[in-house]
Design an enzyme around this catalytic site. Structure first.
Site, mmCIF file in Angstrom:
data_model
loop_
_atom_site.group_PDB
_atom_site.id
_atom_site.type_symbol
_atom_site.label_atom_id
_atom_site.label_comp_id
_atom_site.label_asym_id
_atom_site.label_seq_id
_atom_site.Cartn_x
_atom_site.Cartn_y
_atom_site.Cartn_z
ATOM 1 N N GLY A 216 58.538 106.243 97.274
ATOM 2 C CA GLY A 216 59.332 106.299 98.498
ATOM 3 C C GLY A 216 58.632 107.120 99.560
ATOM 4 N N SER A 217 59.415 107.576 100.510
ATOM 5 C CA SER A 217 58.842 108.287 101.654
ATOM 6 C C SER A 217 58.418 109.699 101.262
ATOM 7 C CB SER A 217 59.868 108.354 102.773
ATOM 8 O OG SER A 217 60.997 109.074 102.311
ATOM 9 N N GLY A 221 60.265 112.543 98.966
ATOM 10 C CA GLY A 221 59.469 113.094 97.863
ATOM 11 C C GLY A 221 59.452 114.620 97.888
ATOM 12 N N GLU A 239 54.780 108.585 94.344
ATOM 13 C CA GLU A 239 53.987 107.621 95.126
ATOM 14 C C GLU A 239 54.636 107.575 96.502
ATOM 15 O OE1 GLU A 239 51.484 105.999 93.733
ATOM 16 O OE2 GLU A 239 51.862 106.415 91.625
ATOM 17 N N CYS A 273 53.144 100.575 102.128
ATOM 18 C CA CYS A 273 52.648 101.952 102.185
ATOM 19 C C CYS A 273 51.158 101.989 102.521
ATOM 20 C CB CYS A 273 52.923 102.660 100.864
ATOM 21 S SG CYS A 273 52.192 101.820 99.459
#
Ligand code: NAD
Length: 478
Positions: A216-217, A221, A239, A273
């Site tokens: 995610g963002s 995170g 990630e 991403c």
């Protein structure tokens, strides 16, 4: 209205209402209740109860379940791809390819598991890998099938049990996937589905889990990292996003460069991403002008697709306005599709003037079709600018010069590097992950096997002989 799968049973959520909308027209696709804290706890309990039985099954039994799942994915490819398309607004070809990637993940994960986490014994020394236990998989919206699947499959293979909380934007894809897991014959409690937003994710993190695999963002995170502070026993694999640079060397053929830039920046409407966010051109006078002109034309011609929701669209428009206010020159403005759609056309902003003035330009990931352009004098300046980010996920170079390629690989600070190929894309047969604010050195894809299990080293001594102190103690204890 069953929403959650806990211990093999479908249950109605007892939390807030969760609504998933079609980004193309804002119509409601799915509306059910999320889990409450008690249900989050129940899912973890079910996963805990099932874990040792699952881990003790022979590997080939676990593999057989995963293969049945792959076969079911193949059979339901069209319908699952259609749900992905409806919930994310992605092109149908991309959604079919996403299900393909999910199918292939089973074979690739088995190869990675055997290569990276095998077992051996040489004389008095042995190595084996043990599963973490109960792992929580937190999924993003942009590849709602493939990305969580890339964590769930290797986790199950290694003998973990899973609680999966998908993105709140894509609960329907997750529900369809969970039905296939159930049909594949996984024992009760081995895979559990909990629906909800970030608060439900937070509630799950407070449970006695052994690992959190997050995609995610970077902002989320960081929060997750704080939430798990002081719990070193919980393995956190992150990630996250990036502010990815793409450098274009002098004298590259314009058509080829433009094609690579467009694919890097605007694939999936910039919602990958690995999409390039900053285009760094080694300034070549007329050649650079020709390249920019061709890039504007090619970007203008792209078929428009929606972003995940109106809020994402508005964030991008806000970013465009902010970069303009800093002195960015608009080469191609983003514009909306109008109506109830969150469609946004590609945008290009030349940030060279504010950059040369030394103005501060935000180091952010704007997750959409907005590409900043920077013109610099040479490769040294290009690399310095490329690395001037707190992120370190993806980076690309377009160059025919072997020395420039070598230098780029040595100096660029990014986990996923592309040379003369689009940045937006990745290989499941390589590790995948970033450094800095993009990840925490737990690369996924081929290396996911590494964080699904922990290594246990064993040394064997010679059998204790009766009569020795140790032998006597063992006989007495027995
Ligand atoms: P997001 O961070 O908003 O949400 C991801 C997941 O985490 C969701 O399930 C969400 O509910 C959950 N979550 C958020 N905050 C949480 C918290 N505090 N505690 C527990 N759970 C929490 O991400 P998104 O908008 O769905 O996805 C887009 C982002 O993901 C982009 O930043 C993109 O770069 C990144 N991404 C990274 C990769 C990668 O492999 N590096 C791949 C795809 C997407």
């Amino acid at each position: 209205m069953n929403t959650l799968m806990i211990n093999g049973h479908w249950l109605t959520g007892e939390g807030e209402w969760l609504v998933s909308r079609n980004p193309a027209d804002n119509r409601v696709l799915w509306k059910k209740r999320a889990a409450d804290d008690r249900q989050a706890a129940l899912a973890v309990e079910a996963a805990r109860a099932a874990q040792s039985g699952w881990a003790q099954r022979p590997l080939m039994e676990r593999v057989a379940c995963l293969r049945r799942f792959a076969e079911l994915l193949r059979q339901h490819q069209k319908s699952l791809a259609h749900v992905i398309e409806l919930e994310t607004g992605k092109a149908s070809t991309e959604c079919v390819a996403e299900v393909d990637a999910m199918v292939n993940k089973v074979r690739i994960s088995l190869e990675a598991f055997q290569t990276r986490t095998g077992e051996w014994r040489h004389g008095e020394q042995a190595l084996q890998h043990r599963p973490l236990g109960v792992v929580l998989v937190l999924g993003p919206f942009n590849f709602p099938g493939h990305l969580p699947n890339g964590q769930i499959v290797p986790a199950l293979l290694a003998g973990n049990t899973v609680v999966f909380k998908p993105s709140e934007e894509t609960p329907w894809v997750a529900e369809q996937t969970a039905l296939l897991w159930q049909a594949a014959g996984l024992p009760k409690g081995v895979f559990n589905l909990i629906q909800g937003d970030s608060e439900v994710g937070e509630a799950l993190c407070q449970q006695p889990i052994d690992g959190v695999f997050f995609t995610g963002s970077s902002t989320a995170g960081m929060q997750l990292h704080l939430q798990l502070a002081g719990r070193p026993e919980v393995l956190l694999a992150m990630e996250m996003g990036g502010n990815n640079p793409l450098i274009v060397d002098r004298n590259v053929p314009v058509d080829q460069a433009v094609e690579l830039i467009v694919q890097s920046a605007f694939a999936t409407s910039g919602q990958r991403c690995t999409c390039a966010r900053r285009l760094i051109l080694l300034d070549d006078g007329h050649h650079t002008q020709a390249l920019l002109k061709a890039l504007v034309e090619a970007s203008r011609r792209l078929t428009l697709r929606p972003l995940i929701n109106m809020a994402a669209r508005n964030r991008l428009l806000g970013a465009q306005a902010h970069l303009r206010s800093l002195g960015g020159h608009t080469l191609l403005p983003m514009h909306t599709g109008g109506g109830h759609s969150s469609t946004l056309s590609p945008g290009l902003l030349d940030m060279t003037v504010p950059y040369q003035r030394g103005d501060e330009i935000p180091d952010e990931e704007w997750f959409g079709p907005l590409l900043q352009v920077y013109r610099v004098a040479d490769m040294k300046a290009a690399l310095a600018l490329a690395n001037a980010t707190r992120f370190g996920l993806a980076a690309g170079l377009i160059s025919q010069d072997a020395l420039a390629q070598q230098r780029f690989r040595q100096e660029i600070r990014a986990g996923v590097v592309s040379i003369n190929t689009p940045t937006a894309g990745a290989s499941s047969e390589l590790p995948f992950g970033g450094v800095g604010a993009s990840g925490n050195h737990r690369a996924g894809a081929w290396y996911t096997a590494d964080y699904c299990a922990w290594p246990q080293a064993t040394r064997f001594g010679t059998t204790p002989r009766f009569g020795t102190t140790l032998g006597r103690r063992i006989r007495q204890a027995g």
